[in-house]
Scaffold this motif. Structure first.
Motif, mmCIF file in Angstrom:
data_model
loop_
_atom_site.group_PDB
_atom_site.id
_atom_site.type_symbol
_atom_site.label_atom_id
_atom_site.label_comp_id
_atom_site.label_asym_id
_atom_site.label_seq_id
_atom_site.Cartn_x
_atom_site.Cartn_y
_atom_site.Cartn_z
ATOM 1 N N ALA A 1 58.430 56.414 35.145
ATOM 2 C CA ALA A 1 58.404 55.209 35.975
ATOM 3 C C ALA A 1 57.225 55.253 36.932
ATOM 4 N N ASP A 2 56.363 54.239 36.879
ATOM 5 C CA ASP A 2 55.242 54.205 37.811
ATOM 6 C C ASP A 2 55.733 53.810 39.203
ATOM 7 N N SER A 3 54.880 54.011 40.189
ATOM 8 C CA SER A 3 55.293 53.874 41.591
ATOM 9 C C SER A 3 55.633 52.438 41.988
ATOM 10 N N SER A 4 55.254 51.443 41.181
ATOM 11 C CA SER A 4 55.597 50.062 41.516
ATOM 12 C C SER A 4 57.092 49.808 41.412
ATOM 13 N N LYS A 5 57.834 50.712 40.755
ATOM 14 C CA LYS A 5 59.281 50.536 40.582
ATOM 15 C C LYS A 5 60.096 51.073 41.771
ATOM 16 N N ILE A 6 59.426 51.775 42.689
ATOM 17 C CA ILE A 6 60.124 52.443 43.788
ATOM 18 C C ILE A 6 60.612 51.437 44.839
ATOM 19 N N ASP B 1 53.524 58.352 39.362
ATOM 20 C CA ASP B 1 52.085 58.488 39.629
ATOM 21 C C ASP B 1 51.832 58.784 41.106
ATOM 22 N N ALA B 2 50.562 58.971 41.427
ATOM 23 C CA ALA B 2 50.175 59.411 42.766
ATOM 24 C C ALA B 2 50.424 58.360 43.840
ATOM 25 N N GLY B 3 50.726 57.141 43.439
ATOM 26 C CA GLY B 3 51.028 56.103 44.417
ATOM 27 C C GLY B 3 52.441 56.161 44.958
ATOM 28 N N ALA B 4 53.233 57.099 44.470
ATOM 29 C CA ALA B 4 54.637 57.192 44.881
ATOM 30 C C ALA B 4 54.763 57.579 46.349
ATOM 31 N N ASP B 5 55.681 56.927 47.037
ATOM 32 C CA ASP B 5 55.942 57.202 48.448
ATOM 33 C C ASP B 5 56.451 58.633 48.633
ATOM 34 N N ALA B 6 55.872 59.347 49.580
ATOM 35 C CA ALA B 6 56.201 60.759 49.789
ATOM 36 C C ALA B 6 57.667 60.955 50.195
ATOM 37 N N ILE C 1 59.879 60.614 47.159
ATOM 38 C CA ILE C 1 59.792 61.827 46.343
ATOM 39 C C ILE C 1 60.642 62.935 46.946
ATOM 40 N N ARG C 2 60.574 63.083 48.253
ATOM 41 C CA ARG C 2 61.370 64.118 48.911
ATOM 42 C C ARG C 2 62.863 63.883 48.690
ATOM 43 N N GLN C 3 63.295 62.646 48.787
ATOM 44 C CA GLN C 3 64.706 62.330 48.600
ATOM 45 C C GLN C 3 65.155 62.552 47.159
ATOM 46 N N VAL C 4 64.283 62.272 46.227
ATOM 47 C CA VAL C 4 64.599 62.529 44.816
ATOM 48 C C VAL C 4 64.749 64.033 44.585
ATOM 49 N N GLN C 5 63.827 64.810 45.091
ATOM 50 C CA GLN C 5 63.881 66.258 44.934
ATOM 51 C C GLN C 5 65.126 66.854 45.593
ATOM 52 N N ALA C 6 65.567 66.222 46.678
ATOM 53 C CA ALA C 6 66.782 66.689 47.364
ATOM 54 C C ALA C 6 68.024 66.509 46.498
ATOM 55 N N GLN C 7 67.914 65.688 45.462
ATOM 56 C CA GLN C 7 69.026 65.486 44.534
ATOM 57 C C GLN C 7 68.877 66.379 43.297
#
Length: 259
Positions: free
Chosen positions: A213-218, A238-243, A246-252
């Motif tokens: 999923a590209d960052s426009s879906k966030i 991609d690199a446009g993803a909000d930091a 990303i942190r919240q996803v990794q926390a899961q």
């Protein structure tokens, strides 16, 4: 902007109209006439069409947002964020090994992955995407299992009970999923309930689940949820993803790969 009430220009105008409504919460016919430079009759017709599809609620002199978006067709999505989609597909390729059974979800990012899969031998690919199945049939030696069903017009994929019944008989090593929207609280969603049913079935029959999923879906949501984010093993974006996202996803306990 679009000045014609019919055809693809009208569809583009209506999508932008929904974006305005979703951003503001409401809009008047007069405001929309000024923005799009079309007549009040054209705007009223657009609003009536969108209300009939349950995208908004008409009010006297305008409309209220219902928080939904009009879905782009597959052909309209092809060139959007194409470089990001191709980069994401390249990062997904190492998860595919010879001898595996994989499922490739319908979508433009997953189609970019299918292009690359054609170079790997000994893979069995399950898909409900007509374009992906045809490409692999013509350009690879891999086995392709196409899930037959009702064709969703303008989205070159199949949906319906027959697709779900076929998936009940199949087990997948790794599924590569696409999504129209992803949100930490709302999960993964798509505008079509039928499409969500297929995604959910394929997801539950796979040992490993990878979301492309590209960052426009966030931070977006759509009508039908098919999974929570913590049901994924890997998210490739991609690199446009909000930091913070990303942190919240990794926390899961989801592995995140940035293309």
């Amino acid at each position: 902007m679009a000045k014609q009430p019919n055809g693809i220009l009208a569809e583009i105008r209506r999508r932008e109209m929904l974006e305005i409504l979703n951003a503001q919460g409401h809009a008047t016919v007069t405001e929309l006439c000024g923005h799009f430079q079309v007549s009040p009759a054209t705007i009223r017709n657009d609003l009536n069409e969108l209300e009939a599809m349950k995208y908004l609620k008409r009010t006297h002199g305008g409309a209220l947002s219902l928080g939904t978006s009009l879905e782009l067709t597959s052909s309209e999505k092809v060139e959007l964020h194409i470089q990001e989609k191709q980069a994401i597909a390249k990062m997904a390729l190492p998860f595919i090994r010879q001898g595996q059974v994989i499922a490739i979800d319908t979508g433009t990012t997953t189609f970019e992955l299918a292009r690359l899969v054609s170079g790997i031998k000994g893979v069995t690919v399950i898909t409900n995407d007509l374009k992906i199945a045809l490409f692999l049939e013509e350009n690879s030696q891999n086995s392709v299992i196409f899930l037959g069903g009702t064709v969703r017009k303008k989205f070159h994929c199949t949906v319906g009970r027959s697709v779900l019944d076929q998936m009940d008989q199949l087990f997948v090593d790794t599924v590569f999923l696409a999504t129209n929207a992803m949100d930490i609280e709302r999960g993964l969603s798509t505008p079509s309930i039928d499409t969500a049913d297929v995604k959910r079935k394929i997801l539950h029959n796979a040992r490993a689940r990878i979301l492309l999923a590209d960052s426009s879906k966030i931070a977006r949501e759509s009508l039908a949820r098919f999974a929570t984010i913590d049901e994924m093993d890997v998210l490739i974006t991609d690199a446009g993803a909000d930091a913070e996202f990303i942190r919240q996803v990794q926390a899961q306990n989801v592995r995140v790969i940035i293309a």
